[in-house]
Scaffold this motif. Structure first.
Motif, PDB file in Angstrom:
ATOM      1  N   UNK A 175     -40.845   4.065  16.466  1.00  0.00           N
ATOM      2  CA  UNK A 175     -41.016   5.397  17.059  1.00  0.00           C
ATOM      3  C   UNK A 175     -42.413   5.965  16.794  1.00  0.00           C
ATOM      4  N   UNK A 176     -43.066   5.470  15.751  1.00  0.00           N
ATOM      5  CA  UNK A 176     -44.456   5.890  15.502  1.00  0.00           C
ATOM      6  C   UNK A 176     -45.412   5.273  16.522  1.00  0.00           C
ATOM      7  N   UNK A 177     -45.023   4.150  17.108  1.00  0.00           N
ATOM      8  CA  UNK A 177     -45.956   3.443  17.981  1.00  0.00           C
ATOM      9  C   UNK A 177     -46.214   4.176  19.281  1.00  0.00           C
ATOM     10  N   UNK A 178     -45.238   4.957  19.754  1.00  0.00           N
ATOM     11  CA  UNK A 178     -45.503   5.775  20.942  1.00  0.00           C
ATOM     12  C   UNK A 178     -45.502   7.256  20.582  1.00  0.00           C
ATOM     13  N   UNK A 179     -45.596   7.514  19.277  1.00  0.00           N
ATOM     14  CA  UNK A 179     -45.703   8.869  18.733  1.00  0.00           C
ATOM     15  C   UNK A 179     -44.471   9.740  19.001  1.00  0.00           C
ATOM     16  N   UNK A 180     -43.301   9.113  19.182  1.00  0.00           N
ATOM     17  CA  UNK A 180     -42.063   9.898  19.126  1.00  0.00           C
ATOM     18  C   UNK A 180     -41.916  10.465  17.718  1.00  0.00           C
ATOM     19  N   UNK A 181     -42.401   9.708  16.741  1.00  0.00           N
ATOM     20  CA  UNK A 181     -42.585  10.235  15.380  1.00  0.00           C
ATOM     21  C   UNK A 181     -44.090  10.215  15.131  1.00  0.00           C
ATOM     22  N   UNK A 182     -44.634  11.306  14.647  1.00  0.00           N
ATOM     23  CA  UNK A 182     -46.084  11.354  14.424  1.00  0.00           C
ATOM     24  C   UNK A 182     -46.360  11.087  12.949  1.00  0.00           C
ATOM     25  N   UNK A 183     -47.088  10.006  12.644  1.00  0.00           N
ATOM     26  CA  UNK A 183     -47.364   9.710  11.235  1.00  0.00           C
ATOM     27  C   UNK A 183     -48.248  10.785  10.592  1.00  0.00           C
ATOM     28  N   UNK A 222     -50.365  10.292   8.211  1.00  0.00           N
ATOM     29  CA  UNK A 222     -51.721   9.759   7.994  1.00  0.00           C
ATOM     30  C   UNK A 222     -51.778   8.358   8.577  1.00  0.00           C
ATOM     31  N   UNK A 223     -52.993   7.823   8.684  1.00  0.00           N
ATOM     32  CA  UNK A 223     -53.165   6.496   9.263  1.00  0.00           C
ATOM     33  C   UNK A 223     -53.428   6.585  10.755  1.00  0.00           C
ATOM     34  N   UNK A 224     -53.502   5.439  11.415  1.00  0.00           N
ATOM     35  CA  UNK A 224     -53.800   5.428  12.844  1.00  0.00           C
ATOM     36  C   UNK A 224     -52.851   4.489  13.579  1.00  0.00           C
ATOM     37  N   UNK A 225     -52.628   4.813  14.846  1.00  0.00           N
ATOM     38  CA  UNK A 225     -51.798   3.987  15.720  1.00  0.00           C
ATOM     39  C   UNK A 225     -52.663   3.651  16.926  1.00  0.00           C
ATOM     40  N   UNK A 226     -53.051   2.404  17.054  1.00  0.00           N
ATOM     41  CA  UNK A 226     -53.930   1.993  18.151  1.00  0.00           C
ATOM     42  C   UNK A 226     -53.150   1.088  19.090  1.00  0.00           C
ATOM     43  N   UNK A 227     -53.037   1.494  20.349  1.00  0.00           N
ATOM     44  CA  UNK A 227     -52.348   0.695  21.358  1.00  0.00           C
ATOM     45  C   UNK A 227     -53.337   0.421  22.480  1.00  0.00           C
ATOM     46  N   UNK A 228     -53.599  -0.870  22.704  1.00  0.00           N
ATOM     47  CA  UNK A 228     -54.496  -1.253  23.800  1.00  0.00           C
ATOM     48  C   UNK A 228     -55.847  -0.552  23.673  1.00  0.00           C
ATOM     49  N   UNK A 229     -56.353  -0.469  22.433  1.00  0.00           N
ATOM     50  CA  UNK A 229     -57.664   0.117  22.185  1.00  0.00           C
ATOM     51  C   UNK A 229     -57.687   1.627  22.085  1.00  0.00           C
ATOM     52  N   UNK A 230     -56.548   2.281  22.342  1.00  0.00           N
ATOM     53  CA  UNK A 230     -56.518   3.751  22.277  1.00  0.00           C
ATOM     54  C   UNK A 230     -55.904   4.210  20.955  1.00  0.00           C
ATOM     55  N   UNK A 231     -56.587   5.129  20.285  1.00  0.00           N
ATOM     56  CA  UNK A 231     -56.046   5.727  19.059  1.00  0.00           C
ATOM     57  C   UNK A 231     -55.086   6.832  19.475  1.00  0.00           C
ATOM     58  N   UNK A 232     -53.790   6.525  19.398  1.00  0.00           N
ATOM     59  CA  UNK A 232     -52.763   7.395  19.967  1.00  0.00           C
ATOM     60  C   UNK A 232     -52.748   8.794  19.345  1.00  0.00           C
ATOM     61  N   UNK A 233     -52.993   8.876  18.046  1.00  0.00           N
ATOM     62  CA  UNK A 233     -52.869  10.171  17.360  1.00  0.00           C
ATOM     63  C   UNK A 233     -53.974  11.139  17.752  1.00  0.00           C
TER      64      UNK A 233
END
Length: 233
Positions: free
Chosen positions: A35-43, A45-56
């Motif tokens: 759920x953190x990977x598509x930001x249904x849950x927002x972490x 701290x840290x970063x979530x990068x999908x396909x080069x985009x920093x989601x947070x």
């Protein structure tokens, strides 16, 4: 009260076409991770990068656009009861502004892929759990996502329906779809995954190929967990 870390120091890199099976006891943080990977849950701290985009760091508009490339399948199908099967699959396409006949043609293709062409005009209430989950997978594929996230897709199903959903997932795996699958189906994790992640108390306790994790686990927690599931072999 002490702070509870649902996830702690997680570091995971998934390459295109890889299938990650995520296993572990209930409460280990598996669902929170996907759920953190598509930001249904927002972490926090840290970063979530999908396909080069920093989601947070994305604006709401850009985040919604980025989410179109991430399909998500939940335990509880989340279908729209007042829409037919075909129109459930059309729904994300309609929101994206795809013309109606194009959306319906795409939905018909996807129904064929999941083996439900004969159910296009049915409503969700007329389907079995396994059929509903296959419709949910077809709907997640409608936007042609780069990656699919599965959060225990078979845990709400009767045992005889699990196979039909896993078969669709196996087909997607053979077609090179990138997938992260939180699952209790050990045989599926072992036979279909390219990497297996064992989570314990919010951390990745062990990660490796299925042969490594299932055949030669290094951590005591992994060994204890797998002894409970030896029945799958």
């Amino acid at each position: 009260p002490t702070a509870v870390h649902a996830l702690d120091d997680i570091n995971l890199a998934v390459q295109p076409g890889e299938i990650f099976g995520i296993i572990g006891l209930s409460g280990a943080g598996k669902s929170t991770l996907v759920r953190c990977m598509n930001l249904l849950e927002r972490p926090t701290s840290g970063s979530v990068v999908v396909d080069g985009k920093e989601m947070t760091k994305l604006s709401t508009k850009d985040l919604n656009r980025a989410r179109q490339s991430i399909g998500m399948i939940f335990q509880s199908f989340n279908l729209l009861e007042q829409r037919t099967v075909l129109r459930n699959i059309c729904f994300p396409l309609e929101i994206a502004g795809v013309k109606r006949d194009e959306a319906q043609a795409r939905a018909a293709e996807l129904l064929e892929l999941v083996g439900l062409s004969d159910r296009a005009k049915n409503y969700p209430s007329q389907l079995s759990g396994g059929q509903k989950q296959r419709v949910a997978i077809a709907r997640a594929l409608a936007m042609d996502p780069e990656v699919l996230l599965f959060d225990e897709p078979t845990s709400a199903l009767d045992p005889e329906m699990v196979g039909e959903v896993l078969n669709v997932m196996q087909t997607l795996a053979q077609e090179g779809m990138t997938m992260l699958v939180v699952t209790h189906e050990m045989a599926f994790a072992r036979d279909v995954s390219s990497q297996v992640v064992f989570m314990h108390q919010g951390v990745i306790c062990e990660q490796g190929t299925p042969a490594q994790v299932f055949g030669d686990p290094q951590q005591r927690e992994t060994k204890e967990f797998l002894t409970r599931f030896r029945g799958v072999e």
